[in-house]
Design a protein around this motif. Structure first.
Motif, mmCIF file in Angstrom:
data_model
loop_
_atom_site.group_PDB
_atom_site.id
_atom_site.type_symbol
_atom_site.label_atom_id
_atom_site.label_comp_id
_atom_site.label_asym_id
_atom_site.label_seq_id
_atom_site.Cartn_x
_atom_site.Cartn_y
_atom_site.Cartn_z
ATOM 1 N N HIS B 20 0.901 -1.213 -0.140
ATOM 2 C CA HIS B 20 -0.025 -0.042 -0.069
ATOM 3 C C HIS B 20 0.862 1.231 -0.049
ATOM 4 C CE1 HIS B 20 -3.537 2.419 1.226
ATOM 5 N NE2 HIS B 20 -2.762 3.032 2.002
ATOM 6 N N LYS B 21 0.770 2.291 -1.030
ATOM 7 C CA LYS B 21 1.388 3.247 -1.020
ATOM 8 C C LYS B 21 0.858 4.236 0.199
ATOM 9 C CE LYS B 21 3.888 3.348 -4.588
ATOM 10 N NZ LYS B 21 5.374 3.039 -4.136
ATOM 11 N N ASP B 22 1.741 4.733 0.904
ATOM 12 C CA ASP B 22 1.460 5.602 1.975
ATOM 13 C C ASP B 22 1.498 7.021 2.022
ATOM 14 O OD1 ASP B 22 0.904 6.792 4.688
ATOM 15 O OD2 ASP B 22 1.976 5.367 5.844
ATOM 16 N N LYS B 23 0.167 7.531 1.479
ATOM 17 C CA LYS B 23 0.386 8.830 1.281
ATOM 18 C C LYS B 23 0.634 9.835 2.107
ATOM 19 C CE LYS B 23 -3.202 8.026 -2.179
ATOM 20 N NZ LYS B 23 -4.311 7.148 -1.723
ATOM 21 N N VAL B 24 0.339 9.615 3.253
ATOM 22 C CA VAL B 24 0.526 10.554 4.370
ATOM 23 C C VAL B 24 2.083 10.443 4.724
ATOM 24 C CG1 VAL B 24 0.120 11.179 6.795
ATOM 25 C CG2 VAL B 24 -1.850 10.461 5.124
ATOM 26 N N ARG B 25 2.717 9.357 5.264
ATOM 27 C CA ARG B 25 3.875 9.265 5.628
ATOM 28 C C ARG B 25 5.000 9.174 4.449
ATOM 29 N NH1 ARG B 25 0.482 6.261 7.971
ATOM 30 N NH2 ARG B 25 -0.082 6.612 10.224
ATOM 31 N N GLY B 26 4.505 8.821 3.265
ATOM 32 C CA GLY B 26 5.385 8.495 2.358
ATOM 33 C C GLY B 26 5.847 7.069 1.919
ATOM 34 N N GLY B 27 6.126 6.654 1.119
ATOM 35 C CA GLY B 27 6.869 5.088 0.997
ATOM 36 C C GLY B 27 5.874 4.259 0.912
ATOM 37 N N THR B 28 6.080 2.780 1.111
ATOM 38 C CA THR B 28 5.363 1.747 0.986
ATOM 39 C C THR B 28 5.107 0.954 2.185
ATOM 40 O OG1 THR B 28 5.619 1.552 -1.577
ATOM 41 C CG2 THR B 28 4.663 -0.361 -0.468
ATOM 42 N N VAL B 29 3.939 0.329 2.560
ATOM 43 C CA VAL B 29 3.722 -0.375 3.747
ATOM 44 C C VAL B 29 3.061 -1.644 3.136
ATOM 45 C CG1 VAL B 29 3.483 1.391 5.410
ATOM 46 C CG2 VAL B 29 1.487 0.737 4.222
#
Lengths: 365, 95
Positions: B20-29
């Motif tokens: 999942h692309k983490d739009k708030v923190r950046g990066g991928t989770v």
């Protein structure tokens, strides 16, 4: 606070209605009736705001979330908001047709509660005759569909001796994960300590059983173990620290740092009907009340575990030590620890297997 | 069960586990049942190659070529990383 991180998880208590009446329910003792519940649109807005705030995991809970007729709609709203959507349920009310609709709406995972491994015991604990058999048929329907499943076994003195069978059942039902969640004493459980507190021997045996099963089943069944904290040397890192990783919305829209937070009566909690989740998370007095560790006493400040457990649980500190800013009294270093020892000795001297069941009061007392 | 992944095993993320692309923190989770694991660039590089079609050996070869690094060294890192996920049932393998 300058560096408040965004929350990772949100617990949405959709309703306090529930066909079961487990005596350890984590809901508050003053339950909210149906007429106070948030409507579908407000929940959907809360899910959108949660995702925008940084929430990744949404837990649809209750009460029994399947008691909400709009559960499928709410699941779809959560999925559309981009949240990983988990249903925390007793299984009662999940017909095959409804499971199909939930799957179609994008439900990611189900956490199914387990009160006991046999009908007689499970139904007595849940206060619902026939509940166990219905749960087992729901579990099979979940398994047939391949919906990822966690079994949440809530354990206490009256069922801890059944732990081996519980673990076997989780494997048989195709669960990937088992929570061995020993009752934590908040909400209704505080009224039922004499019936629920495990013995020290059970606690020791449980830790051993979980460790052995975890090693044996690695790669087949993952474990999450919540030990009975009254017997612990150190407190749990409750909520990973107040207002740091998670939040909870009660059925009537109050936004809480944890499900028991309303027991801290000097705090007042904002409502999602009135304010955005963003404002409440970052700016509300209640969320900022116990953030970080500055408020903690010297016992914690001088302890090398300060940033491991953050002084433990605020609600437990208030409930047992009488001060929500105190060191969690389950900590052996806490000056209030003798109060935990006293509770244990009192119950072990006078165990009582009868329950005060959770119920919705018709008129507030 | 052994957690070791054989060269011909085809690892995959089971239902309920996804990137999942983490739009708030950046990066991928990596999102899994009741867990979110923040991935570093190496973890992301590995898991974007875990398709269910590619074998472990192919994943290692692809990473070695992409990052111009010795396959033996990469193999150990990938094995460790994937075994950690497999232990928690966040990853399964098809033979």
């Amino acid at each position: 606070m300058t560096s408040v991180p965004p929350p990772i998880a949100m617990l949405a208590e959709l309703t306090h209605r529930c066909p079961l009446s487990c005596p350890y329910c984590s809901n508050p003792i003053a339950l909210h009736g149906k007429d106070t519940e948030l409507e579908t649109d407000t929940w959907a807005r809360a899910f959108d705001e949660a995702a925008a705030l940084g929430v990744l995991q949404l837990h649809l809970s209750g009460g029994e979330p399947a008691s909400r007729p709009d559960l499928v709609e709410l699941t779809r709203a959560a999925q559309e908001a981009g949240l990983y959507t988990n249903l925390i349920t007793s299984g009662i009310g999940l017909t095959p047709k409804r499971l199909d609709a939930l799957e179609e709406a994008g439900l990611d995972h189900i956490q199914l509660s387990l009160q006991g491994t046999k009908a007689a015991l499970a139904d007595r604990i849940g206060g619902y005759t026939g509940g166990f058999d219905r749960k087992m048929s729901v579990a099979k329907e979940i398994s047939i569909r391949g919906i990822p499943l966690t079994l949440n076994a809530v354990m206490h003195r009256q069922n801890l001796d059944d732990l081996d069978r519980t673990i076997d059942m989780a494997v048989e039902l195709g669960a990937r994960r088992l929570e061995v969640a020993c009752v934590q004493f908040h909400g209704w459980a505080t009224l039922n300590r004499p019936a629920l507190l495990p013995t020290r021997e059970q606690t020791i045996a449980t830790k051993k059983t979980v460790a052995e099963a975890e090693a044996r089943l690695r790669g087949t069944l993952a474990f999450d173990f919540v030990p009975p904290d009254y017997y612990s040397d150190f407190p749990k890192a409750c909520m990973g620290g107040w207002g740091s990783t998670g939040l909870n919305i009660s059925p009537d829209g109050k936004v809480l740092p944890c499900h028991a937070a309303e027991t801290i009566e000097h705090l007042s909690f904002e409502n999602i009907r009135d304010k955005s989740l963003y404002e409440i998370w970052y700016d509300s007095a209640a969320f900022n009340a116990y953030r970080g560790t500055d408020f903690l006493p010297e016992t914690c400040q001088s302890c090398d575990r300060l940033n491991i457990d953050f002084g433990g649980c605020r609600c437990q500190a208030l409930a047992i030590a009488g001060d929500a800013s105190a060191t969690d009294p389950v900590c052996r270093k806490s000056p209030d620890h003798p109060k935990v020892e006293a509770l244990l000795s009192e119950v072990m001297a006078n165990p009582d297997d009868s329950f005060t069941y959770r119920k919705l009061a018709r008129t507030p007392q | 069960m052994t957690l070791a992944i054989a060269p011909n095993d085809r690892p995959y993320l089971p239902r309920g586990v996804r990137l999942h692309k983490d739009k708030v923190r950046g990066g991928t989770v990596l999102l899994a049942p009741e867990k979110a694991v923040a991935l570093d660039t190496i973890g992301e590089a590995i898991l974007t190659r875990v398709t269910g079609d590619a074998s472990f050996a192919e994943i290692v070869a692809d990473l070695a070529a992409t990052y111009n690094a010795p396959a033996e060294q990469i193999e150990g890192d990938v094995q460790n990383f994937l075994q950690g996920l497999r232990a928690r049932v966040f990853l399964m393998v098809a033979q």
